[in-house]
Design an enzyme around this catalytic site. Structure first.
Site, mmCIF file in Angstrom:
data_model
loop_
_atom_site.group_PDB
_atom_site.id
_atom_site.type_symbol
_atom_site.label_atom_id
_atom_site.label_comp_id
_atom_site.label_asym_id
_atom_site.label_seq_id
_atom_site.Cartn_x
_atom_site.Cartn_y
_atom_site.Cartn_z
ATOM 1 N N LYS A 190 19.960 9.819 -15.553
ATOM 2 C CA LYS A 190 19.943 11.003 -16.432
ATOM 3 C C LYS A 190 21.231 11.795 -16.292
ATOM 4 C CE LYS A 190 19.572 14.156 -13.033
ATOM 5 N NZ LYS A 190 20.576 15.134 -12.678
ATOM 6 N N PRO A 217 24.694 5.358 -9.363
ATOM 7 C CA PRO A 217 25.363 5.697 -8.103
ATOM 8 C C PRO A 217 24.446 6.491 -7.170
ATOM 9 C CG PRO A 217 26.202 7.068 -9.897
ATOM 10 C CD PRO A 217 25.319 6.025 -10.518
ATOM 11 N N ALA A 229 20.072 11.031 -10.572
ATOM 12 C CA ALA A 229 18.643 10.780 -10.311
ATOM 13 C C ALA A 229 18.333 9.333 -9.932
ATOM 14 C CB ALA A 229 17.790 11.219 -11.507
ATOM 15 N N GLY A 258 17.669 7.825 -6.921
ATOM 16 C CA GLY A 258 16.516 7.651 -6.049
ATOM 17 C C GLY A 258 15.221 7.981 -6.778
ATOM 18 N N ASP A 309 12.996 15.483 -10.130
ATOM 19 C CA ASP A 309 13.557 14.696 -11.235
ATOM 20 C C ASP A 309 12.718 13.465 -11.594
ATOM 21 O OD1 ASP A 309 15.810 16.197 -11.800
ATOM 22 O OD2 ASP A 309 17.203 14.921 -10.691
HETATM 23 C C1 LIG Z 1 20.130 18.855 -9.322
HETATM 24 C C2 LIG Z 1 19.161 18.023 -10.099
HETATM 25 C C3 LIG Z 1 19.252 18.406 -11.591
HETATM 26 O O1 LIG Z 1 18.431 17.585 -12.381
HETATM 27 O O2 LIG Z 1 19.385 16.627 -10.048
HETATM 28 P P1 LIG Z 1 20.343 15.685 -9.113
HETATM 29 O O3 LIG Z 1 21.719 16.186 -9.249
HETATM 30 O O4 LIG Z 1 19.837 15.765 -7.715
HETATM 31 O O5 LIG Z 1 20.194 14.287 -9.668
HETATM 32 C C4 LIG Z 1 17.697 18.280 -9.617
HETATM 33 O O6 LIG Z 1 17.369 19.650 -9.696
HETATM 34 C C5 LIG Z 1 17.403 17.779 -8.226
HETATM 35 O O7 LIG Z 1 16.158 17.176 -8.250
HETATM 36 P P2 LIG Z 1 15.692 16.180 -7.074
HETATM 37 O O8 LIG Z 1 16.865 15.377 -6.595
HETATM 38 O O9 LIG Z 1 14.484 15.461 -7.544
HETATM 39 O O10 LIG Z 1 15.379 17.223 -5.949
HETATM 40 P P3 LIG Z 1 14.109 17.370 -4.962
HETATM 41 O O11 LIG Z 1 14.002 16.112 -4.169
HETATM 42 O O12 LIG Z 1 12.910 17.871 -5.687
HETATM 43 O O13 LIG Z 1 14.651 18.543 -4.022
HETATM 44 C C6 LIG Z 1 15.696 18.327 -3.092
HETATM 45 C C7 LIG Z 1 16.258 19.693 -2.703
HETATM 46 O O14 LIG Z 1 17.055 20.223 -3.790
HETATM 47 C C8 LIG Z 1 16.868 21.626 -3.913
HETATM 48 N N1 LIG Z 1 16.262 21.935 -5.225
HETATM 49 C C9 LIG Z 1 15.788 20.944 -6.027
HETATM 50 C C10 LIG Z 1 15.251 21.249 -7.271
HETATM 51 C C11 LIG Z 1 15.198 22.603 -7.649
HETATM 52 N N2 LIG Z 1 14.672 22.968 -8.829
HETATM 53 N N3 LIG Z 1 15.685 23.573 -6.839
HETATM 54 C C12 LIG Z 1 16.224 23.252 -5.629
HETATM 55 O O15 LIG Z 1 16.673 24.140 -4.902
HETATM 56 C C13 LIG Z 1 15.975 22.032 -2.745
HETATM 57 O O16 LIG Z 1 16.825 22.358 -1.666
HETATM 58 C C14 LIG Z 1 15.205 20.743 -2.423
HETATM 59 O O17 LIG Z 1 14.761 20.689 -1.097
HETATM 60 N N1 LIG Z 2 15.874 4.477 -3.703
HETATM 61 C C1 LIG Z 2 16.863 5.309 -3.382
HETATM 62 N N2 LIG Z 2 18.055 5.242 -4.028
HETATM 63 C C2 LIG Z 2 19.054 6.107 -3.731
HETATM 64 N N3 LIG Z 2 18.989 7.037 -2.765
HETATM 65 C C3 LIG Z 2 17.836 7.160 -2.089
HETATM 66 C C4 LIG Z 2 16.740 6.306 -2.375
HETATM 67 N N4 LIG Z 2 15.727 6.669 -1.578
HETATM 68 C C5 LIG Z 2 16.170 7.682 -0.806
HETATM 69 N N5 LIG Z 2 17.436 7.990 -1.106
HETATM 70 C C6 LIG Z 2 18.229 9.080 -0.468
HETATM 71 O O1 LIG Z 2 18.303 10.147 -1.400
HETATM 72 C C7 LIG Z 2 19.611 10.714 -1.461
HETATM 73 C C8 LIG Z 2 19.909 11.182 -2.909
HETATM 74 O O2 LIG Z 2 19.994 10.061 -3.688
HETATM 75 P P1 LIG Z 2 20.021 10.010 -5.300
HETATM 76 O O3 LIG Z 2 18.662 10.199 -5.843
HETATM 77 O O4 LIG Z 2 20.703 8.728 -5.642
HETATM 78 O O5 LIG Z 2 20.979 11.195 -5.692
HETATM 79 P P2 LIG Z 2 20.879 12.458 -6.633
HETATM 80 O O6 LIG Z 2 19.794 13.351 -6.077
HETATM 81 O O7 LIG Z 2 22.241 13.068 -6.508
HETATM 82 O O8 LIG Z 2 20.601 11.994 -8.024
HETATM 83 C C9 LIG Z 2 20.550 9.610 -0.962
HETATM 84 O O9 LIG Z 2 21.572 10.152 -0.191
HETATM 85 C C10 LIG Z 2 19.663 8.680 -0.154
HETATM 86 O O10 LIG Z 2 19.853 8.866 1.235
#
Ligand SMILES: C[C@@](CO)(OP(=O)(O)O)[C@H](O)COP(=O)(O)OP(=O)(O)OC[C@H]1O[C@@H](n2ccc(N)nc2=O)[C@H](O)[C@@H]1O
Ligand SMILES: Nc1ncnc2c1ncn2[C@@H]1O[C@H](COP(=O)(O)OP(=O)(O)O)[C@@H](O)[C@H]1O
Length: 320
Positions: A16, A104, A110, A112, A146
């Site tokens: 995403k 990546p 997203a 993981g 996510d």
């Molecule tokens: C920033 C975003 C934007 O879509 O995506 P990524 O860049 O990670 O892909 C998301 O909010 C990431 O969602 P996700 O990666 O599922 O996060 P989660 O496992 O739910 O939360 C991991 C940590 O991120 C922070 N977190 C996450 C979501 C949110 N609305 N507020 C937060 O502050 C919190 O510190 C939480 O402990």
């Molecule tokens: N199946 C998975 N693929 C990628 N990362 C994973 C997975 N399961 C756990 N992780 C952990 O989650 C962290 C965040 O990974 P990822 O979801 O790829 O990133 P983001 O939250 O930036 O989209 C990684 O540093 C990794 O240690």
């Protein structure tokens, strides 16, 4: 009598990009309230689930070496959530999950979460569970904010932690160039950096979400390009200052606009057409500002079974 072992199930799941990411204040539970517009992209992971005597997770492909293979892998968290739902004994799970990563790791796309969503869909099919998408989405939200979106796919407005979704009308296929950085960024650290920047001053904030929804309904990439915005971008750039150069290089290469994807460090560049995206990707790869460049398009469907073994659409890859 021999028990019939069901054949493995393979699921393809999208990544995403957040077209708009408005982040509220830190809540008492540590999360931040969001208003975000997600678009799913054709850069995918594939996850195969199978009945096996040796349970566990295997990871191959993009960044595989940095992904945990134990119980902390988000795909295994999904196995456990679905097992609890189905009333199965968690200590007796005979499931093997094989992940082929194209998304990546720790890239803000997203990856993981995608593997968790794919595992829910694959295992529900392997175990022949009577479970609807809405129930799967409830389990998905328990695993991560996510996860419901990559299960769902398409384009959606996310609120709450990002897990409450409403589908958004989108009329066009949008073309993107993605610049992968050399190392990932931790999502909690990027949110914490935003809190720190806000305590010290007023980092730039995105505007209202409505114009973004209008641009998606119109299908005009030029209109959408003017509106891409991400409150986490200043925090990601603060932690990884080289992203400034990457963002500039994508626009200089001919993209309409660029944004940090989610918490970064992947930069996503919106292009006028598929041909433009290929041109921008080639030029950006030559600029030496990132590890790898890929093209992708969106929206695409969410996690879905692809057992027909139709050839996987591999997006062109250009090494910088
Ligand atoms: C920033 C975003 C934007 O879509 O995506 P990524 O860049 O990670 O892909 C998301 O909010 C990431 O969602 P996700 O990666 O599922 O996060 P989660 O496992 O739910 O939360 C991991 C940590 O991120 C922070 N977190 C996450 C979501 C949110 N609305 N507020 C937060 O502050 C919190 O510190 C939480 O402990
Ligand atoms: N199946 C998975 N693929 C990628 N990362 C994973 C997975 N399961 C756990 N992780 C952990 O989650 C962290 C965040 O990974 P990822 O979801 O790829 O990133 P983001 O939250 O930036 O989209 C990684 O540093 C990794 O240690």
């Amino acid at each position: 009598m021999l028990a019939v072992v069901p054949p493995p199930v393979t699921v393809r799941v999208p990544s995403k990009v957040n077209l708009h990411l408005a982040v509220g204040d830190r809540r008492a539970d540590g999360y931040h309230d969001l208003a975000t517009v997600f678009q799913s992209l054709s850069l995918t992971d594939e996850v195969t689930v199978a009945v096996a005597d040796e349970p566990g997770v295997e990871v191959h492909g993009e960044g595989a070496g940095t992904v945990p293979t134990g119980a902390s892998n988000l795909a295994w968290r999904a196995v456990e959530e679905l097992a609890r739902y189905a009333g199965r004994d968690i200590s007796e799970l005979k499931v093997r999950v094989v992940i082929r990563k194209g998304i990546p790791v720790a890239g803000g796309m997203a990856g993981g979460s995608a593997d968790a969503a794919a595992t829910l869909v694959g295992l529900a099919s392997l175990w022949r569970l009577e479970i609807g998408r809405d129930e799967l989405a409830v389990l998905a939200a328990k695993i991560g904010s996510d996860v419901p979106f990559v299960l769902h796919g398409g384009v959606a407005l996310g609120t709450g932690r990002g897990e409450q979704l409403v589908p958004v009308l989108s009329r066009h296929t949008f073309h993107w160039v993605l610049a992968f950085d050399r190392r990932g960024l931790s999502t909690p650290k990027v949110y914490a950096e935003l809190d720190r920047l806000r305590a010290d001053g007023e980092p730039p904030a995105v505007g209202a979400v409505e114009p973004v929804l209008e641009a998606l309904a119109s299908g005009d990439p030029r209109q959408l390009a003017l509106l891409l915005g991400n409150d986490l971008q200043p925090a990601a750039v603060s932690l990884r200052p080289t992203l400034r150069r990457t963002l500039r290089a994508g626009v200089q290469a001919g993209a309409l606009a660029g944004t940090v994807s989610g918490s970064g460090p992947t930069c996503a560049f919106l292009c006028e057409s598929g041909e433009d995206a290929l041109r921008v990707a080639a030029e950006l790869a030559g600029a030496g500002v990132c590890r790898t460049v890929r093209v992708a398009h969106g929206p695409v469907p969410g996690a879905r079974v692809v057992n027909d073994e139709s050839p996987r659409p591999t997006p062109p890859e250009v090494h910088a």
